[in-house]
Every structure is written in structure tokens, then in C-alpha cells.
Design a protein around this motif. Sequence first.
Motif, PDB file in Angstrom:
ATOM      1  N   LYS A  28      87.795 -23.569  -1.303  1.00  0.00           N
ATOM      2  CA  LYS A  28      88.816 -23.479  -0.259  1.00  0.00           C
ATOM      3  C   LYS A  28      90.158 -23.053  -0.849  1.00  0.00           C
ATOM      4  O   LYS A  28      90.877 -22.241  -0.260  1.00  0.00           O
ATOM      5  CB  LYS A  28      88.931 -24.808   0.488  1.00  0.00           C
ATOM      6  CG  LYS A  28      87.774 -25.032   1.466  1.00  0.00           C
ATOM      7  CD  LYS A  28      87.724 -26.439   2.020  1.00  0.00           C
ATOM      8  CE  LYS A  28      88.862 -26.789   2.918  1.00  0.00           C
ATOM      9  NZ  LYS A  28      88.706 -28.123   3.535  1.00  0.00           N
ATOM     10  N   ARG A  38      96.003 -11.039  -0.323  1.00  0.00           N
ATOM     11  CA  ARG A  38      95.792  -9.973   0.672  1.00  0.00           C
ATOM     12  C   ARG A  38      97.056  -9.742   1.492  1.00  0.00           C
ATOM     13  O   ARG A  38      97.426  -8.607   1.768  1.00  0.00           O
ATOM     14  CB  ARG A  38      94.635 -10.345   1.593  1.00  0.00           C
ATOM     15  CG  ARG A  38      93.298 -10.111   0.993  1.00  0.00           C
ATOM     16  CD  ARG A  38      92.205 -10.375   2.008  1.00  0.00           C
ATOM     17  NE  ARG A  38      90.903 -10.139   1.396  1.00  0.00           N
ATOM     18  CZ  ARG A  38      89.787 -10.647   1.832  1.00  0.00           C
ATOM     19  NH1 ARG A  38      89.783 -11.433   2.895  1.00  0.00           N
ATOM     20  NH2 ARG A  38      88.645 -10.383   1.224  1.00  0.00           N
ATOM     21  N   SER A  39      97.692 -10.821   1.889  1.00  0.00           N
ATOM     22  CA  SER A  39      98.922 -10.697   2.668  1.00  0.00           C
ATOM     23  C   SER A  39     100.007  -9.997   1.851  1.00  0.00           C
ATOM     24  O   SER A  39     100.697  -9.101   2.356  1.00  0.00           O
ATOM     25  CB  SER A  39      99.398 -12.077   3.104  1.00  0.00           C
ATOM     26  OG  SER A  39     100.614 -11.991   3.798  1.00  0.00           O
ATOM     27  N   GLN A  84      89.962 -19.398  -1.589  1.00  0.00           N
ATOM     28  CA  GLN A  84      90.094 -18.646  -0.345  1.00  0.00           C
ATOM     29  C   GLN A  84      91.545 -18.543   0.093  1.00  0.00           C
ATOM     30  O   GLN A  84      91.999 -17.479   0.533  1.00  0.00           O
ATOM     31  CB  GLN A  84      89.274 -19.299   0.771  1.00  0.00           C
ATOM     32  CG  GLN A  84      87.810 -18.962   0.745  1.00  0.00           C
ATOM     33  CD  GLN A  84      87.081 -19.604   1.917  1.00  0.00           C
ATOM     34  OE1 GLN A  84      87.404 -20.716   2.345  1.00  0.00           O
ATOM     35  NE2 GLN A  84      86.078 -18.905   2.427  1.00  0.00           N
ATOM     36  N   ARG A  85      92.298 -19.633  -0.018  1.00  0.00           N
ATOM     37  CA  ARG A  85      93.718 -19.606   0.345  1.00  0.00           C
ATOM     38  C   ARG A  85      94.477 -18.646  -0.555  1.00  0.00           C
ATOM     39  O   ARG A  85      95.316 -17.869  -0.092  1.00  0.00           O
ATOM     40  CB  ARG A  85      94.317 -21.007   0.265  1.00  0.00           C
ATOM     41  CG  ARG A  85      93.994 -21.907   1.438  1.00  0.00           C
ATOM     42  CD  ARG A  85      94.845 -23.171   1.429  1.00  0.00           C
ATOM     43  NE  ARG A  85      94.679 -23.968   0.216  1.00  0.00           N
ATOM     44  CZ  ARG A  85      93.745 -24.903   0.038  1.00  0.00           C
ATOM     45  NH1 ARG A  85      92.887 -25.158   1.006  1.00  0.00           N
ATOM     46  NH2 ARG A  85      93.677 -25.580  -1.079  1.00  0.00           N
ATOM     47  N   ASP A  86      94.177 -18.695  -1.851  1.00  0.00           N
ATOM     48  CA  ASP A  86      94.845 -17.804  -2.793  1.00  0.00           C
ATOM     49  C   ASP A  86      94.516 -16.342  -2.504  1.00  0.00           C
ATOM     50  O   ASP A  86      95.405 -15.474  -2.520  1.00  0.00           O
ATOM     51  CB  ASP A  86      94.455 -18.145  -4.230  1.00  0.00           C
ATOM     52  CG  ASP A  86      95.021 -19.487  -4.692  1.00  0.00           C
ATOM     53  OD1 ASP A  86      95.933 -20.013  -4.011  1.00  0.00           O
ATOM     54  OD2 ASP A  86      94.548 -19.999  -5.733  1.00  0.00           O
ATOM     55  N   VAL A  87      93.259 -16.050  -2.220  1.00  0.00           N
ATOM     56  CA  VAL A  87      92.853 -14.678  -1.909  1.00  0.00           C
ATOM     57  C   VAL A  87      93.541 -14.212  -0.634  1.00  0.00           C
ATOM     58  O   VAL A  87      94.002 -13.073  -0.535  1.00  0.00           O
ATOM     59  CB  VAL A  87      91.313 -14.566  -1.802  1.00  0.00           C
ATOM     60  CG1 VAL A  87      90.897 -13.243  -1.190  1.00  0.00           C
ATOM     61  CG2 VAL A  87      90.666 -14.756  -3.161  1.00  0.00           C
ATOM     62  N   SER A  88      93.634 -15.085   0.342  1.00  0.00           N
ATOM     63  CA  SER A  88      94.308 -14.745   1.592  1.00  0.00           C
ATOM     64  C   SER A  88      95.786 -14.432   1.339  1.00  0.00           C
ATOM     65  O   SER A  88      96.334 -13.474   1.898  1.00  0.00           O
ATOM     66  CB  SER A  88      94.170 -15.893   2.582  1.00  0.00           C
ATOM     67  OG  SER A  88      94.832 -15.607   3.777  1.00  0.00           O
ATOM     68  N   ALA A  89      96.421 -15.229   0.483  1.00  0.00           N
ATOM     69  CA  ALA A  89      97.830 -14.984   0.147  1.00  0.00           C
ATOM     70  C   ALA A  89      97.987 -13.649  -0.578  1.00  0.00           C
ATOM     71  O   ALA A  89      98.920 -12.888  -0.310  1.00  0.00           O
ATOM     72  CB  ALA A  89      98.375 -16.122  -0.709  1.00  0.00           C
ATOM     73  N   SER A 109      99.246  -6.316   1.562  1.00  0.00           N
ATOM     74  CA  SER A 109      99.558  -5.626   2.807  1.00  0.00           C
ATOM     75  C   SER A 109     101.055  -5.324   2.884  1.00  0.00           C
ATOM     76  O   SER A 109     101.459  -4.214   3.249  1.00  0.00           O
ATOM     77  CB  SER A 109      99.120  -6.463   4.000  1.00  0.00           C
ATOM     78  OG  SER A 109      99.458  -5.828   5.209  1.00  0.00           O
TER      79      SER A 109
END
Length: 76
Positions: free
Chosen positions: A14, A24-25, A17-22, A28
Motif C-alpha cells: 500500500k 505519477r502525479s 502504491q501511494r509512492d507510485v501514485s505520487a 504529469s
Amino acid sequence: MADATSDRIHEVLKAVQRDVSAVRSDMSDLKQQMTAVRGHLVAIQQDVGNIYNRLCHMEDRVDRIEVRLGLVEPAH
């Protein structure tokens, strides 16, 4: 013990996943900024090209004026 290990793995996943999401943001945002920078560079290149064209035109006019005033010999 197996439940504790799987719970710990789940927590780690988890967090990943949070780190990967950050990431990606952030990527972007960086892409948007790079696109803006690229647009500004294109505009600057066009402006410089326009300045060179105007300078060339002015140089031609000055050359003609110098010939008319007799300050230089006409080019043959």
C-alpha cells in the motif's frame, strides 16, 4: 505468524502504491511544465527569426541610403 507477515507485506505494498501514485502525479505536472516550456521556446525562436528578418530589411535600406548620399560606392 503468517497473518502478521501478510499484513506487513500488504502495508508495504500500500505504501509503494501511494509512492507510485505520487510519482505519477509529479510526472504529469512535469510533462505539463515541459510542454509549456517547449511552447515558449518555439515562440522565442519565431521572435528571433522575425528580428533577423527586420534587421536584414533595415540593413538593405541603410545600404541604399548610403549609396544615394554618396557615402559608399555602389556594389556592381
